[in-house]
Design an enzyme around this catalytic site. Structure first.
Site, mmCIF file in Angstrom:
data_model
loop_
_atom_site.group_PDB
_atom_site.id
_atom_site.type_symbol
_atom_site.label_atom_id
_atom_site.label_comp_id
_atom_site.label_asym_id
_atom_site.label_seq_id
_atom_site.Cartn_x
_atom_site.Cartn_y
_atom_site.Cartn_z
ATOM 1 N N THR A 157 22.954 36.927 28.239
ATOM 2 C CA THR A 157 22.963 37.328 26.836
ATOM 3 C C THR A 157 21.519 37.528 26.363
ATOM 4 O O THR A 157 20.569 37.082 27.027
ATOM 5 C CB THR A 157 23.621 36.246 25.966
ATOM 6 O OG1 THR A 157 22.863 35.030 26.073
ATOM 7 C CG2 THR A 157 25.063 36.001 26.393
ATOM 8 N N TYR A 194 21.222 21.682 21.021
ATOM 9 C CA TYR A 194 22.235 22.708 21.280
ATOM 10 C C TYR A 194 23.536 22.069 21.759
ATOM 11 O O TYR A 194 24.630 22.438 21.297
ATOM 12 C CB TYR A 194 21.709 23.692 22.316
ATOM 13 C CG TYR A 194 22.651 24.837 22.602
ATOM 14 C CD1 TYR A 194 22.837 25.851 21.669
ATOM 15 C CD2 TYR A 194 23.341 24.916 23.813
ATOM 16 C CE1 TYR A 194 23.697 26.905 21.927
ATOM 17 C CE2 TYR A 194 24.200 25.963 24.074
ATOM 18 C CZ TYR A 194 24.377 26.961 23.127
ATOM 19 O OH TYR A 194 25.233 27.997 23.396
ATOM 20 N N ASP A 209 27.763 40.301 10.983
ATOM 21 C CA ASP A 209 26.506 39.946 11.621
ATOM 22 C C ASP A 209 25.387 40.085 10.595
ATOM 23 O O ASP A 209 25.524 40.832 9.624
ATOM 24 C CB ASP A 209 26.240 40.872 12.823
ATOM 25 C CG ASP A 209 25.278 40.271 13.835
ATOM 26 O OD1 ASP A 209 25.735 39.793 14.879
ATOM 27 O OD2 ASP A 209 24.062 40.278 13.554
ATOM 28 N N LYS A 242 27.306 22.326 20.017
ATOM 29 C CA LYS A 242 28.467 22.888 20.700
ATOM 30 C C LYS A 242 29.534 21.818 20.994
ATOM 31 O O LYS A 242 30.727 22.125 21.075
ATOM 32 C CB LYS A 242 28.022 23.582 21.985
ATOM 33 C CG LYS A 242 27.249 24.866 21.729
ATOM 34 C CD LYS A 242 28.055 25.863 20.908
ATOM 35 C CE LYS A 242 27.350 27.194 20.748
ATOM 36 N NZ LYS A 242 28.159 28.200 20.016
ATOM 37 N N ASP A 294 24.784 36.267 6.213
ATOM 38 C CA ASP A 294 24.111 35.124 6.810
ATOM 39 C C ASP A 294 25.103 33.979 6.762
ATOM 40 O O ASP A 294 25.460 33.509 5.681
ATOM 41 C CB ASP A 294 22.845 34.796 6.006
ATOM 42 C CG ASP A 294 22.128 33.550 6.501
ATOM 43 O OD1 ASP A 294 22.595 32.925 7.487
ATOM 44 O OD2 ASP A 294 21.108 33.184 5.893
ATOM 45 N N ALA A 316 25.082 32.341 30.292
ATOM 46 C CA ALA A 316 25.535 33.729 30.291
ATOM 47 C C ALA A 316 24.358 34.694 30.189
ATOM 48 O O ALA A 316 23.285 34.358 29.679
ATOM 49 C CB ALA A 316 26.506 33.960 29.133
#
Length: 250
Positions: A180, A145, A37, A149, A53, A178
């Protein structure tokens, strides 16, 4: 013994959200887990945390090498790292299109490319990519987006075809909306956060947001040796949003 006892896993985006939930579940089921991460704060309970990154290839190569060295090999890769985007087709400039596609699609490519030599040495190699309901359903204000995806979903199937002869399974999980950190940030910016939350929950047939733990359960299944005959598929965790058309009462 746990489902992943004796196996090692690398989870990208593992410091929060779906990535963190997936890393925790894999660890709970016996895996040695490395979290990759860009966050400086390392989540607790994992064998190793490497900073990288995924938009930078040298950073990715170094981080994957460090993770594999610390784990002593690699059996499972979960590509969960990604970023969001809002707006219709004309709302984002070229630079933003390049940025989101670079992270959500090429970032996955970079990590997988770096991990493949180690995965090829595993008898239980599995890759799980995080796609989205947005790859299959037309959602408003999600053009960029959705494109990213959708690419992840297509790429998953192409990867599965290429890597199956080498004994590496590749699948995807497609979550609905979700609970998140990214979705919560969107809600915070809404004019009426409570109304926006209710609207997002209502468009999913089961009437609520998907939890990160529910997505993690799908990830763990697809990554497990018990799913050895499952490859090239996308498992929807969306409360029925993709396939169900419920009739309203009254």
């Amino acid at each position: 013994m746990g489902t992943f006892e004796g196996l090692s896993a690398l989870v990208t985006g593992g410091a929060s959200g779906i990535g963190l939930a997936s890393a925790r579940l894999l660890a709970a089921q016996g895996a040695r887990v490395a979290v990759l991460d860009r966050a400086e704060a390392a989540p607790e309970g994992f064998a190793v945390h490497v900073r990288a990154d995924i938009g930078d290839d040298p950073s990715v190569v170094t981080a994957v090498e460090q993770a594999v060295s610390a784990l002593g090999g690699l059996d499972v890769l979960v590509n969960s790292a990604g970023i969001g985007a809002q707006g219709g087709i004309e709302d984002n400039p070229d630079d933003e299109w390049h940025r989101v596609l670079d992270i959500n699609v090429l970032g996955l490519v970079r990590v997988t490319r770096a991990a493949l030599p180690s995965l090829r040495a595993s008898a239980h190699a599995a890759i799980v990519n995080i796609s989205s309901i947005a790859a299959a359903a037309g959602l408003p204000q999600r053009a960029l987006y959705s494109a990213s995806k959708g690419a992840v979903l297509s790429l998953t199937r192409a990867m599965a075809a290429d890597l199956l002869p080498e004994g590496i399974r590749v699948n995807a999980v497609s979550p609905g909306t979700a609970d998140t950190p990214w979705v919560n940030r969107l809600l915070e910016r809404a004019d009426d956060p409570a109304a926006e939350h209710a609207a997002l929950a209502a468009r999913q047939p089961h009437g609520r947001l998907v939890s990160a733990d529910e997505v993690a359960a799908a990830v763990a299944y697809l990554a497990s040796p018990g799913a050895a005959s499952t490859t090239g598929t996308a498992l929807a965790v969306d409360g029925g949003m993709d396939g169900l058309r419920l009739r309203k009462e009254g």
